[in-house]
Design a protein around this motif. Structure first.
Motif, mmCIF file in Angstrom:
data_model
loop_
_atom_site.group_PDB
_atom_site.id
_atom_site.type_symbol
_atom_site.label_atom_id
_atom_site.label_comp_id
_atom_site.label_asym_id
_atom_site.label_seq_id
_atom_site.Cartn_x
_atom_site.Cartn_y
_atom_site.Cartn_z
ATOM 1 N N TYR A 81 -4.494 26.139 -1.529
ATOM 2 C CA TYR A 81 -5.296 27.084 -2.317
ATOM 3 C C TYR A 81 -6.254 27.932 -1.472
ATOM 4 C CZ TYR A 81 -3.560 25.438 -6.782
ATOM 5 O OH TYR A 81 -2.744 25.161 -7.854
ATOM 6 N N ASN A 82 -6.432 27.551 -0.203
ATOM 7 C CA ASN A 82 -7.245 28.363 0.709
ATOM 8 C C ASN A 82 -8.652 28.603 0.172
ATOM 9 O OD1 ASN A 82 -7.601 29.712 3.094
ATOM 10 N ND2 ASN A 82 -6.777 31.658 2.377
ATOM 11 N N PRO A 101 0.844 -1.207 0.000
ATOM 12 C CA PRO A 101 0.000 0.000 0.000
ATOM 13 C C PRO A 101 0.877 1.254 0.000
ATOM 14 C CG PRO A 101 -0.512 -1.453 1.865
ATOM 15 C CD PRO A 101 0.771 -1.930 1.269
ATOM 16 N N ILE A 102 0.566 2.188 -0.875
ATOM 17 C CA ILE A 102 1.315 3.439 -0.974
ATOM 18 C C ILE A 102 0.366 4.581 -0.632
ATOM 19 C CG2 ILE A 102 2.562 4.984 -2.547
ATOM 20 C CD1 ILE A 102 2.896 2.152 -4.174
ATOM 21 N N LYS A 103 0.744 5.377 0.345
ATOM 22 C CA LYS A 103 -0.129 6.469 0.784
ATOM 23 C C LYS A 103 0.474 7.820 0.414
ATOM 24 C CE LYS A 103 -2.023 6.084 4.889
ATOM 25 N NZ LYS A 103 -1.994 5.991 6.365
ATOM 26 N N VAL A 104 -0.310 8.619 -0.304
ATOM 27 C CA VAL A 104 0.142 9.943 -0.747
ATOM 28 C C VAL A 104 -0.685 11.015 -0.034
ATOM 29 C CG1 VAL A 104 0.529 11.460 -2.733
ATOM 30 C CG2 VAL A 104 0.694 8.968 -3.026
ATOM 31 N N ALA A 105 -0.005 12.015 0.513
ATOM 32 C CA ALA A 105 -0.691 13.175 1.102
ATOM 33 C C ALA A 105 -0.595 14.337 0.114
ATOM 34 C CB ALA A 105 -0.042 13.566 2.419
ATOM 35 N N ILE A 106 -1.734 14.942 -0.203
ATOM 36 C CA ILE A 106 -1.739 16.154 -1.035
ATOM 37 C C ILE A 106 -2.079 17.326 -0.116
ATOM 38 C CG2 ILE A 106 -2.653 17.290 -3.099
ATOM 39 C CD1 ILE A 106 -3.683 14.590 -4.059
ATOM 40 N N GLU A 151 -5.416 21.774 8.456
ATOM 41 C CA GLU A 151 -5.248 20.315 8.378
ATOM 42 C C GLU A 151 -3.832 20.008 7.881
ATOM 43 O OE1 GLU A 151 -9.863 19.626 6.856
ATOM 44 O OE2 GLU A 151 -8.186 19.022 5.564
ATOM 45 N N ILE A 152 -3.147 19.124 8.611
ATOM 46 C CA ILE A 152 -1.769 18.776 8.224
ATOM 47 C C ILE A 152 -1.601 17.255 8.316
ATOM 48 C CG2 ILE A 152 -0.776 19.027 10.546
ATOM 49 C CD1 ILE A 152 0.999 20.410 7.473
ATOM 50 N N PRO A 153 -0.973 16.635 7.316
ATOM 51 C CA PRO A 153 -0.752 15.189 7.436
ATOM 52 C C PRO A 153 0.326 14.883 8.460
ATOM 53 C CG PRO A 153 0.259 16.038 5.418
ATOM 54 C CD PRO A 153 -0.492 17.176 6.037
ATOM 55 N N ASN A 183 -6.592 20.285 3.646
ATOM 56 C CA ASN A 183 -6.831 21.706 3.413
ATOM 57 C C ASN A 183 -6.111 22.502 4.506
ATOM 58 O OD1 ASN A 183 -7.753 24.291 3.069
ATOM 59 N ND2 ASN A 183 -9.923 23.790 3.181
ATOM 60 N N LEU A 184 -4.838 22.773 4.250
ATOM 61 C CA LEU A 184 -4.003 23.358 5.304
ATOM 62 C C LEU A 184 -4.342 24.815 5.585
ATOM 63 C CD1 LEU A 184 -1.676 23.308 7.324
ATOM 64 C CD2 LEU A 184 -0.090 23.629 5.431
#
Length: 278
Positions: A17-18, A8-13, A55-57, A49-50
């Motif tokens: 863009y606020n 499993p590969i997990k990507v955080a985006i 929100e931060i991974p 949505n930082l």
């Protein structure tokens, strides 16, 4: 990619863009969806949505992509979201500097790239005399010729440039101190006395940033070029002939489409090599 098929590969985006309307977030997800299918991977991604929601991974992701966004990359200094952002960057760096075999790769795009150049003190971050917007040539340095993320791109290659801010006057001492390298710069404009801005930097073995938008696709760009305000800005900066040329470039498979199909997939390939080695 056979050896990573079942991993499993997990990507955080990370969305900077606020809440601003954009094509970037859709493009990142489209590229990841396509990459997953083509390579038959168990790949999932989550959007954070930082700027809007703080929100931060955490460190539980394998790959990080940090987006562009509106506004000044200087005004956020000391803000809650930016503090969280740089804490994450430091934690990823600590992880990558440890003896953990699986390193975490991060791609920083546009606004994120400017933040990172400021964070590392790599140059002067300032506002342009006017916004730059369009499909423009990007010039590779010698370092890019041997960087796997740039493999398969011609010199120059074409990418979406969309910025009111830029990074100029690279600080050679800081580059040397952290082992960073310049991978791409703005086109030369001999008739103008302006400094060429940095278009891409490899911050370290696992962090790479671009001022341009490697995720941009022709469909999204056409929508933006046809917006009345964008059209006016682009013609004011580049002239009507160049504007028409940009619309034509949208249909050229060797321009925007090539960059979109090459850079981020190359970045993902590099990140997944870590899995195979681990």
């Amino acid at each position: 990619m056979t050896s990573t098929e079942k991993t499993p590969i997990k990507v955080a985006i990370i969305d900077l863009y606020n809440g601003h309307p954009n094509q970037g977030m859709r493009c990142f997800q489209d590229i990841l969806d396509k990459y997953r299918t083509q390579n038959q991977l168990d790949l999932s991604y989550q959007v954070f949505n930082l700027r809007g929601n703080n929100e931060i991974p955490g460190l539980g992701f394998d790959i990080y992509i940090s987006s562009g966004g509106p506004g000044s990359p200087l005004d956020s200094e000391g803000s809650v979201w930016e503090t969280l952002y740089f804490e994450l960057v430091e934690n990823i760096q600590k992880h990558n500097n440890s003896d953990h075999p699986q390193k975490k790769h991060v791609l920083f795009v546009c606004h994120s790239f400017q933040l990172m150049c400021r964070y590392y003190g790599l140059g002067k971050v300032n506002q342009r005399h006017s916004p730059s917007f369009g499909i423009l040539p990007v010039h590779q340095t010698e370092n890019a010729q041997i960087d796997p993320v740039f493999a398969g791109l011609p010199e120059p290659f074409y990418a979406v440039d969309s910025r009111s801010w830029q990074v100029i006057e690279p600080n050679a001492d800081r580059f040397e101190a952290i082992g960073a390298t310049i991978l791409a710069i703005e086109k030369e404009r001999p008739h103008l006395d302006w400094e060429r801005c940095l278009m891409s930097v490899r911050f370290n073995e696992y962090f790479i940033g671009t001022q341009f938008h490697p995720e941009a696709d022709p469909e999204g760009m056409r929508l933006r070029l046809l917006e009345p305000e964008r059209k006016k800005e682009t013609i004011a900066e580049h002239g009507e002939h160049k504007y028409d040329e940009m619309l034509e470039r949208l249909n050229d498979p060797d321009k925007l489409l090539l960059t979109q199909n090459t850079m981020i997939p190359n970045f993902l390939d590099q990140a997944l090599l870590t899995f195979q080695e681990a």
